[in-house]
Each structure stands twice: as C-alpha cells, then as structure tokens.
Design a protein around this motif. Sequence first.
Motif, PDB file in Angstrom:
ATOM      1  N   SER A 264       3.740  -0.786  -4.231  1.00 24.95           N
ATOM      2  CA  SER A 264       2.323  -0.426  -4.344  1.00 24.95           C
ATOM      3  C   SER A 264       1.425  -1.581  -3.908  1.00 24.95           C
ATOM      4  O   SER A 264       0.331  -1.351  -3.379  1.00 24.95           O
ATOM      5  CB  SER A 264       1.990   0.013  -5.770  1.00 24.95           C
ATOM      6  OG  SER A 264       2.023  -1.075  -6.678  1.00 24.95           O
ATOM      7  N   GLU A 265       1.871  -2.804  -4.111  1.00 25.44           N
ATOM      8  CA  GLU A 265       1.070  -3.957  -3.687  1.00 25.44           C
ATOM      9  C   GLU A 265       0.941  -3.983  -2.166  1.00 25.44           C
ATOM     10  O   GLU A 265      -0.147  -4.211  -1.627  1.00 25.44           O
ATOM     11  CB  GLU A 265       1.714  -5.244  -4.201  1.00 25.44           C
ATOM     12  CG  GLU A 265       1.750  -5.348  -5.731  1.00 25.44           C
ATOM     13  CD  GLU A 265       2.491  -6.569  -6.202  1.00 25.44           C
ATOM     14  OE1 GLU A 265       2.847  -7.425  -5.343  1.00 25.44           O
ATOM     15  OE2 GLU A 265       2.712  -6.703  -7.420  1.00 25.44           O
ATOM     16  N   GLY A 266       2.054  -3.743  -1.453  1.00 26.13           N
ATOM     17  CA  GLY A 266       1.994  -3.706   0.000  1.00 26.13           C
ATOM     18  C   GLY A 266       1.219  -2.518   0.522  1.00 26.13           C
ATOM     19  O   GLY A 266       0.453  -2.627   1.483  1.00 26.13           O
ATOM     20  N   VAL A 267       1.403  -1.355  -0.106  1.00 30.92           N
ATOM     21  CA  VAL A 267       0.673  -0.159   0.301  1.00 30.92           C
ATOM     22  C   VAL A 267      -0.828  -0.352   0.085  1.00 30.92           C
ATOM     23  O   VAL A 267      -1.651  -0.020   0.957  1.00 30.92           O
ATOM     24  CB  VAL A 267       1.185   1.076  -0.465  1.00 30.92           C
ATOM     25  CG1 VAL A 267       0.259   2.278  -0.262  1.00 30.92           C
ATOM     26  CG2 VAL A 267       2.600   1.419  -0.036  1.00 30.92           C
ATOM     27  N   GLY A 268      -1.189  -0.894  -1.081  1.00 27.24           N
ATOM     28  CA  GLY A 268      -2.597  -1.135  -1.368  1.00 27.24           C
ATOM     29  C   GLY A 268      -3.213  -2.112  -0.388  1.00 27.24           C
ATOM     30  O   GLY A 268      -4.310  -1.880   0.141  1.00 27.24           O
ATOM     31  N   ALA A 269      -2.508  -3.208  -0.108  1.00 25.66           N
ATOM     32  CA  ALA A 269      -3.038  -4.204   0.819  1.00 25.66           C
ATOM     33  C   ALA A 269      -3.227  -3.613   2.210  1.00 25.66           C
ATOM     34  O   ALA A 269      -4.240  -3.861   2.881  1.00 25.66           O
ATOM     35  CB  ALA A 269      -2.104  -5.413   0.878  1.00 25.66           C
ATOM     36  N   ALA A 270      -2.260  -2.801   2.660  1.00 27.52           N
ATOM     37  CA  ALA A 270      -2.375  -2.177   3.987  1.00 27.52           C
ATOM     38  C   ALA A 270      -3.533  -1.193   4.031  1.00 27.52           C
ATOM     39  O   ALA A 270      -4.272  -1.127   5.026  1.00 27.52           O
ATOM     40  CB  ALA A 270      -1.066  -1.477   4.339  1.00 27.52           C
TER      41      ALA A 270
END
Length: 378
Positions: A264-270
């Motif tokens: 979720s951290e990578g998805v949110g950042a993207a």
Amino acid sequence: MDYTQERVATLHDYGGADPAAPTGRAAVVVPMTDREYAGLAPERVFSELERVDPAEVVVPLRAPAERVPEFRDWLADFDVPLTVLWCDGPRVEALLDDAGLAGERGKGRDVWLALGVAARHDYVVVHDADTTTYEARDVRKLLFPLADGFEFSKGYYARVENDRLYGRLFRLFYEPLVDALADSHDHEVLDFLGAFRYALAGECAMTADLARGLRVQRRWGLEVGTLGEAFRLAGTDGAAQVDLGRYEHDHRAVSGPTGLSEMSEGVGAALFRAVEDAGVEVDYDALAERYLDAADRFVRAYGADAAFNDLDYDGEQERAQTRTYADAIAEPGTDTRLPAWTDTSLDADEVAAAAAADAEEAAARAGGSSDSATDGEP
C-alpha cells in the motif's frame, strides 16, 4: 454482466469474446522470479502463449545466478520465441550503473528493462505469470484496442474465489482513496484513475512508442504508476479497458514483508505522484480522514454485494485493514522512477546482449547447457 461505459472506453466480454488482434506484431512481457519456477500457474501461462503466436515472449527474470540455468532450460521446453532477460547479472548491472540508473531493484525495474527490449515490436503486452485461469485470448483482448487506434489498454476482472471477495488492496485502499481525492478535487486525472475497474491489474498492452515513453516505478506501485503515465502520454481518449472475465491468482497476507500493508505504501506513493504530476495539490493531513470515511462506505457496499451473492464477508476485518492502509497516506517523497527509454543513454539491444552473456556465464559455471534458450535477438 453489464454494458455500461466508463470515462475510458470499456470493452465487455458478453460471452466468449475472442477478437482478431495483431499478435504477430506484439511482444509479450512476463516478469518472473525464481519462486515461480515450474509452477502450475506459469506452466498454464506459457502453454497458452504457445497458442498466441506472438513475435516474441520476453521474460525479465529476477533470480540468483545458480537458478538461471534450470529456469532457462524449463522455459525452453515451450514452443514460443523466447528471450530470457536475466536482470541481476553483472553486465546488466554495469550498464545501469554507467547510465546513472543503479538503485532499488524490484518488479518495476525488471519490467522497465523488458519494455526496452520488447518495444522493438509494434505492440507490447505485459502480464504476470501467476494466473491459474489464464487464456490465450486474454492477449488478443488486450491487443484489440491498439489495432483500433487506442494507445493503451488495461485488463479488468472479478476477484472472487472460494466464496470470498479478494482484490483487497484495490477495493479497500485504491478505490476509496481515489474517491476521497475526487471528492475534494475536480480534475480529469482523477476521473481517469477512477474509471478503471481493476486499476491494480498487472495485465495491460501499449504501443511501442508509449512503452518507450513510460517512466516506471522500481518496485511496488508499478501498475498505478503505469496508469498515471498512460494518462500523461495517451490521455483519456487514448486509453481503453478490456474485460478479462474472472481471474484467480496468488493472494498476500496483510502484514509482513511483501504483504499488502507494505504494498500500500508503494501504491499510495505512485498514485500521489501521478496526481501531483497532473497538477493536483493534495492536503495529506485532511486526506487520511476523508479516505477512512470513503472506505467505510465501500466496506458497507462490498458487504451488501457479498451478502447478495451468499459470500463470506467480515466487515470488521476489512475496516481494520483500511485503518492499516491509512498509514500509507503521505507525500510521495523522492522520485526514484526509472526514466523513459527515450530519455536514457541505454541501448536496449546492448541490454539484451549483456543479459544473454550473463546468463551464459551462469550456465557455464553451473555446467549447464549454453544453448537451451533463446536470449537477446529473437
């Protein structure tokens, strides 16, 4: 089944859709890691690809050197025009370092390397290897919009297995987060991102020009980052989504390394990078509360949908997940994306040759065959 249109062109499968498509002008990119060696799902995927007859199948492989020879031998048993692109070899690493592109390694970096090689063909299809319901016509479905004038297409499907709703990161994080952003910002990029029925699907297709123009997330967030780039490069009118039916593939735990919480951290950042690139100014402090409010509505709606279909559903557990995902709502931080291939000094053929030489060296050290798979030029 429905026939409604979204903000992007939506192509439905009303039963057995299998359109004619330019498979002979397309490369299919299938990223893999050593844990997928000889698995049942990859076996099905490559057996189905034998029926597609693409111009090339590019497998960007992330694996230790000692696993490369057996991986190549296994893949060579399939009747496809194969390029195994070992992404972890010393020559490939040296090329990236010389180009100033050394850095974090992950699925996104592997796919980016493969895109450069695959874009020597007119069209590029990208999909994962862990789908037990994969069919050859999935490739034709993804390619069809490109032959009809679109530049980018994205697959969507239902994630229903074992009498349960899956696709949790999409349902409980991405969907309500985009909804919360759209509630406070009127911008076409949010209409675009919200129009995709399964935005985290790994299945997509694009023209070679678009593939060469993508900036790519190195690890998590590849799929969302690709959507943001599709908006930048193709726009709403240049994108379509395609009904791939019902998919079954691997599931992840919420917590722990490579779990949904970390993802979720990578998805949110993207996602935040994509909306900021488009000019949206996000109030991150206020967004977390708006997200939780939106997530509660989605949990209630999905709970009703599950009950309607007599599926197992734990609303409290899903709400607990949303509280975990809320921690991922923050500024995207430093931009570590890989640049467009058109903006690098790298030559894709040199990368393919370096990967082939690395793989040959690994095979020689292991005492394996040096000609069991096709690498580099098809």
